[in-house]
Design an enzyme around this catalytic site. Structure first.
Site, PDB file in Angstrom:
ATOM      1  N   GLU A   1      -0.758  -9.396  -0.784  1.00 28.42           N
ATOM      2  CA  GLU A   1      -2.710  -9.213  -0.688  1.00 28.42           C
ATOM      3  C   GLU A   1      -2.944  -9.586  -1.848  1.00 28.42           C
ATOM      4  OE1 GLU A   1      -2.150  -6.568   2.534  1.00 28.42           O
ATOM      5  OE2 GLU A   1      -2.900  -7.829   3.696  1.00 28.42           O
TER       6      GLU A   1
ATOM      7  N   ALA B   1       0.951  -0.719  -0.017  1.00 27.38           N
ATOM      8  CA  ALA B   1       0.001  -0.548  -0.403  1.00 27.38           C
ATOM      9  C   ALA B   1       1.017   1.800  -0.284  1.00 27.38           C
ATOM     10  CB  ALA B   1      -0.744  -0.117   1.314  1.00 27.38           C
TER      11      ALA B   1
ATOM     12  N   GLY C   1       0.201  -5.345   0.396  1.00 29.47           N
ATOM     13  CA  GLY C   1      -0.556  -5.057   0.082  1.00 29.47           C
ATOM     14  C   GLY C   1      -0.592  -5.304  -1.657  1.00 29.47           C
TER      15      GLY C   1
ATOM     16  N   GLU D   1       4.158  -5.419   7.116  1.00 26.04           N
ATOM     17  CA  GLU D   1       3.105  -4.590   7.719  1.00 26.04           C
ATOM     18  C   GLU D   1       3.607  -4.426   9.116  1.00 26.04           C
ATOM     19  OE1 GLU D   1       2.222  -6.702   5.463  1.00 26.04           O
ATOM     20  OE2 GLU D   1       0.506  -6.212   4.283  1.00 26.04           O
TER      21      GLU D   1
END
Ligand code: 3H9
Length: 648
Positions: A103, A61, A100, A123
């Site tokens: 993910e 992200a 992300g 993270e």
């Protein structure tokens, strides 16, 4: 455009193009949602590939968006769209597939990765947990203990390891997109295998409980590792929708926490540390062949760090026995890595084959950089560099690993001091991440740039320091120890200070560290430098008196603590000695609470940090925090004293 797509026969190819690391910024999320919908709506398309332009697949992200109001589409919804796609989606991975990015890949129905790809969910290092399904989908693909290990540590795995774990389906050692298309053709028209619908493989519940307890203990106050582990654990008991909902709630709770804000500061600070104003546009001088003078503890660790990073190394020791000892030291480091399962025998042999051992300094003649790790004595170092000047190439970089000597004084014997730099590694050099890159008086810009480039390639964090006694790190450490020693003299005891420091999040208190390192070397230095001491400054004699009593630390079986049979215990004799010293100085001892101990330590660090800034030794306040975090165990999740005092 951040996202575009095209059709190749029956395959829809979606491209993400958002330099530098294809982070899922708003434009990427929006573009990806549209591309997915369009590709799904195109009747000619039977399978969809998501791939990235540039040096990496999505690396996470966009951290710059954290702390700003969230804008739809959210990454977790987008990831769900991928998993729910009626047509199979294949993630074609390369570079660093992180956060992300992983993910997205986990929600795809097939994953193929280029050989050199690295994958991970880092993270926790930002004080958060994965917020787009990582903790729920990873256990379904690779099993519970393995998934917990990855989400709680944030570590990366290679494509080969990911394949073994079941995280990816294929490795491409050729053309990634062609191989992804071939894979897509196999899945085309089939019912997608949706990760969220897979059961979590059976696992040993008691062992996983113990694993999570150990993770929480090791985190020493940092919240995210335990939270990530527990979120992954919930995948075994909760239906996927509920697991995802809880994961998201935890992510949102943590993303604006103090710890996450501090860790984002550290993330930005690390990138800033590599930016040196007067080096803009300067290419680093080339380094591939590295010479190391001396294969003692430090030299051996440095050699391993360089060999691991793919450099070619020439070690020169003064005689055959020292050379054999050095070789054995290096082999022992690799044997420990093999034993710990970090490398295999073949890799150990490959890395050892990069290191040549010699006793003649002439072996350095073709090196691009020669680093000394010999005894920290000015005469010894000057003799070495004076002789190197006539051996090495005229453009070769010469570097010292001194901790306390003045590099400019060492450089005075070199014909061309513009090629001289300090590279101060911390011990053990193959493990510790910090390297102080010392800007000597006459240094050429491309030599300083090379110092930073080399530390980056070593996977270490280079922090530029000006020349002063002890550079940034040892100056801070001395100030820290001075604060602690003052409190000892005023009424605290070593184990009380250690307990406060450890409760704050450091792995070890200052006195346990000193006992481990030994008290004798700094005692010798204090005696040598006694004449230079400011007579008006408060001088605490406790360490000297311990040394006079033969208490040199763990190796002597006694120091600030007693070590009967190697086991550490509080020693009343030390408390008596400290009380005597306080008494001799007429000090009425008083007790110190943990908060007061830490307040004093931080104040001492900030005061020294201010001095380092004012003297121009440190470039910026955040560099001071990074030195403490990476060299001295300051808890990263607190940001550092300069951050806490609002100086950065
Ligand atoms: C996440 O994904 C949360 C999700 O679970 C849930 C969301 C709902 N964002 O390090 P470099 C910039 S959390 C924005 O020098 P390298 C960096 O600031 C995220 N920018 O390159 C720098 O900019 P500048 C999980 C980012 O080749 C430039 O890229 N992901 C981001 O040595 C080059 O960076 C991570 O934690 C980002 N995520 O290493 C991955 N990442 O030039 C963090 C980098 O202006 N990133 N930038 O200074 C890394 O580990 C390394 O940057 C990477 C490249 C290995 C990717």
């Amino acid at each position: 455009m951040a996202v575009s797509w095209n059709r190749q026969d029956n395959i829809g190819l979606i491209w993400i193009d958002n330099p530098p690391v294809n982070a899922t910024s708003h434009a990427v999320r929006e573009g990806l949602a549209i591309a997915l919908a369009e590709a799904n709506a195109d009747v000619a398309i039977q399978a969809i590939i998501i791939a990235c332009k540039g040096k990496t697949f999505v690396a996470g992200a966009d951290v710059k968006e954290f702390g700003t109001p969230p804008r739809a589409p959210f990454l977790n919804d987008l990831v769900q769209l991928i998993e729910d796609s009626a047509k199979p989606v294949i993630a074609a991975l390369h570079g660093t597939v992180l956060g992300g990015g992983l993910e997205i890949a986990l929600a795809a129905h097939g994953r193929i990765a280029a050989l050199q790809t690295q994958l991970g969910l880092p993270e926790v290092k930002l004080g958060i947990i994965p917020g787009a399904g990582g903790t729920q989908r990873l256990p379904r693909l690779i099993g519970m203990p393995e998934a917990i290990d990855m989400v709680a540590s944030g570590k990366r795995v290679s494509a080969a390891q990911a394949l073994d774990l079941g995280m990816i389906d294929r490795i491409s050692d050729n053309d990634l997109i062609q191989d992804a298309i071939a894979f897509a053709q196999i899945l085309a028209g089939r019912e997608p295998r949706r990760t969220g619908t897979l059961p979590v493989r059976e696992f040993d519940g008691l062992a996983v409980d113990a694993q999570i307890t150990a993770i929480e203990r090791k985190a020493r106050g940092q919240i995210s590792p335990g939270a990530a582990a527990r979120s992954a654990f919930s995948a075994a008991s909760l239906p996927i929708e509920q697991g995802l909902k809880r994961e998201r709630e935890k992510f949102l709770e943590l993303v604006n926490s103090e710890q996450a804000i501090a860790l984002r500061y550290v993330f930005a600070a690390e990138r800033l540390a590599a930016k040196v104003v007067d080096l803009e546009g300067i290419s680093p001088r080339f380094v591939q062949n590295v010479g190391i003078a001396g294969a003692g503890l430090m030299g051996a660790g440095i050699a391993v760090a360089f060999a691991d990073a793919g450099y070619d190394i020439t070690i020169v020791e003064r005689d055959e026995p020292s050379m054999d000892l050095g070789r054995k030291r290096i082999e022992a480091i690799y044997d420990r890595m093999v034993k710990a399962g970090r490398i295999d025998i073949a890799l150990k042999e490959q890395r050892l084959s990069r290191i040549g051992f010699h006793i003649d300094r002439a072996a350095f003649s073709q090196c691009d950089l020669v680093l000394e790790a010999v005894f920290d004595d000015l005469d010894v170092k000057q003799e070495l560099f004076a002789s190197l000047s006539s051996i090495v190439r005229a453009d070769a970089i010469l570097a010292t690993n001194t901790s306390y000597l003045n590099p400019d004084a060492i450089a005075s014997v070199i014909m061309n001091p513009s090629r001289f730099i300090g590279l101060h590694f911390f011990s053990p050099a193959n493990i510790m991440r910090l390297v102080e890159v010392v800007r000597t008086k006459d240094i050429a810009p491309d030599v300083l740039a090379a110092g930073l480039a080399v530390t980056k390639r070593l996977g270490k964090l280079g922090i530029v320091s000006g020349v002063c006694e002890g550079f940034i790190g040892n100056r801070l450490f001395t100030a820290y120890r001075h604060q602690c020693d003052i409190m000892l003299e005023d009424g605290a005891l070593p184990h009380e200070i250690d307990a406060a420091v450890e409760a704050y999040g450091f792995p070890m208190g200052p006195y346990a560290v000193t006992d481990l390192a030994g008290l004798d070397i700094s005692w010798a230095r204090r005696k040598r430098d006694a004449g230079k001491r400011d007579p008006a400054a408060r001088y605490v004699t406790i360490a000297d008196r311990l040394c006079e009593a033969g208490r040199f630390g763990q190796k002597a079986g006694k120091g600030y603590y007693a070590y009967d049979g190697g086991k550490k215990s509080v020693d009343p004799a030390v408390a008596d000695l400290i009380a005597t010293i306080s008494n001799e100085k007429g000090i009425t001892r008083r007790s110190f609470g943990q908060d007061e101990i830490m307040t004093n330590i931080i104040a001492g660090l900030v005061a020294e940090g201010d001095k380092l800034m004012n003297e121009g030794i440190a470039m910026r306040a955040s560099d001071i925090d990074l030195v403490l975090i990476n060299g001295y165990g300051y808890p990263a999740w607190r940001g550092g004293p300069m951050f806490q005092s609002g100086r950065s």
